[in-house]
Design a protein around this motif. Structure first.
Motif, PDB file in Angstrom:
ATOM      1  N   TYR A 158       0.806  -1.215   0.000  1.00  0.00           N
ATOM      2  CA  TYR A 158       0.000   0.000   0.000  1.00  0.00           C
ATOM      3  C   TYR A 158       0.843   1.271   0.000  1.00  0.00           C
ATOM      4  CZ  TYR A 158      -4.235  -2.727   0.524  1.00  0.00           C
ATOM      5  OH  TYR A 158      -5.272  -3.597   0.304  1.00  0.00           O
ATOM      6  N   ALA A 181      -2.375   2.166  -4.016  1.00  0.00           N
ATOM      7  CA  ALA A 181      -3.439   2.382  -3.041  1.00  0.00           C
ATOM      8  C   ALA A 181      -4.601   1.410  -3.216  1.00  0.00           C
ATOM      9  CB  ALA A 181      -3.946   3.822  -3.137  1.00  0.00           C
ATOM     10  N   THR A 182      -4.886   1.005  -4.445  1.00  0.00           N
ATOM     11  CA  THR A 182      -6.050   0.171  -4.712  1.00  0.00           C
ATOM     12  C   THR A 182      -5.723  -0.859  -5.802  1.00  0.00           C
ATOM     13  OG1 THR A 182      -6.910   1.581  -6.488  1.00  0.00           O
ATOM     14  CG2 THR A 182      -7.586   2.134  -4.228  1.00  0.00           C
ATOM     15  N   LYS A 183      -6.579  -1.857  -5.915  1.00  0.00           N
ATOM     16  CA  LYS A 183      -6.412  -2.826  -6.999  1.00  0.00           C
ATOM     17  C   LYS A 183      -6.619  -2.158  -8.351  1.00  0.00           C
ATOM     18  CE  LYS A 183      -7.956  -7.266  -8.852  1.00  0.00           C
ATOM     19  NZ  LYS A 183      -8.838  -8.446  -8.688  1.00  0.00           N
ATOM     20  N   ASP A 184      -7.525  -1.172  -8.425  1.00  0.00           N
ATOM     21  CA  ASP A 184      -7.725  -0.468  -9.694  1.00  0.00           C
ATOM     22  C   ASP A 184      -6.433   0.189 -10.163  1.00  0.00           C
ATOM     23  OD1 ASP A 184     -10.349  -1.171 -10.001  1.00  0.00           O
ATOM     24  OD2 ASP A 184     -11.156   0.686  -9.167  1.00  0.00           O
ATOM     25  N   GLU A 185      -5.687   0.762  -9.233  1.00  0.00           N
ATOM     26  CA  GLU A 185      -4.404   1.341  -9.607  1.00  0.00           C
ATOM     27  C   GLU A 185      -3.456   0.274 -10.141  1.00  0.00           C
ATOM     28  OE1 GLU A 185      -3.838   5.364  -6.889  1.00  0.00           O
ATOM     29  OE2 GLU A 185      -2.615   3.593  -6.465  1.00  0.00           O
TER      30      GLU A 185
END
Length: 230
Positions: free
Chosen positions: A60, A64-68
């Motif tokens: 992280y 920050a996110t799986k989409d990133e």
């Protein structure tokens, strides 16, 4: 998803050599290896962390996110798509063919392209090369032309990848599938209800996937050339 700066602009955490060196590039490479082997279902921050022998929370600091992560994966593959040529037509053909090659190498790409615009550095470099090749074309026509080629490639690639997946699931390739449905089509066409379709299926050349892709692309490029030259 935007959290502060986009991932392309956000600095990485300071390097930590232990317990394992880490970077966005290494994270993305590990995620691509998982996706290439077992599809997007195999990609999660937890699984990527395990592949890198680090704890999930450590990722992280980089993503920050799986989409990133998915955006970074797509952009990494865009580095393999290098349209080239001496004319806009050659560059658009190269764009189509190298995009198709990348999707065949990374089947999961077919599930991610075609939605929101990709804005990573490799995607932008690809876009710059294509638009620069169209110098002299009416500026209002450039993006509709590029979008038309992208739409053709995305549709063709998704069809091809879907067929490849079906072959793995059923154990039947296209020829075997056609043979299995042959008697049904013969009976159906014998009713006389579909004469035009029957003629095409019976008499037209049966092209393989490469020939089908290139023939359709030629039709599209011919139409674009006629339109922008008028």
């Amino acid at each position: 998803m935007v959290i502060g700066m986009l991932v392309w602009e956000r600095p990485e955490p300071p390097e930590r050599p232990t317990p394992a060196p880490l970077s966005r590039e290494r994270i993305v490479e590990a995620a691509i290896r998982l996706a290439d082997a077992d599809g997007l279902a195999a990609v999660s921050l937890r699984k990527v962390a395990a592949a890198l022998n680090v704890g999930p929370m450590r990722l992280y600091g980089y993503i920050a996110t799986k989409d990133e992560l998915l955006d970074l994966m797509v952009d990494a593959v865009y580095a393999e798509i290098r349209p080239a040529g001496d004319s806009w037509r050659e560059v658009l053909r190269s764009l189509a063919e190298t995009t198709r090659q990348a999707a065949h190498q990374h089947e999961w790409l077919a599930d991610l392209i075609g939605g929101r615009p990709q804005l990573g550095p490799h995607a932008l470099a690809r876009g710059e090369a294509v638009v620069a090749a169209m110098n002299g074309v009416d500026v209002d026509a450039i993006m509709p032309v590029v979008d038309a080629v992208n739409a053709y490639v995305i549709g063709a690639v998704r069809r091809e990848i879907t067929e490849r997946r079906a072959e793995r699931t059923t154990g039947m390739d296209r020829q075997q599938w056609q043979v299995s449905f042959g008697p049904y089509l013969q009976r159906t066409f014998a009713t006389g209800r579909f004469p035009a379709l029957a003629t095409v299926i019976r008499d037209a050349a049966h092209l393989d996937a490469d020939q089908t892709f290139r023939t359709g692309l030629d039709f599209l490029l011919d139409g674009i050339q006629a339109r922008i030259s008028s």
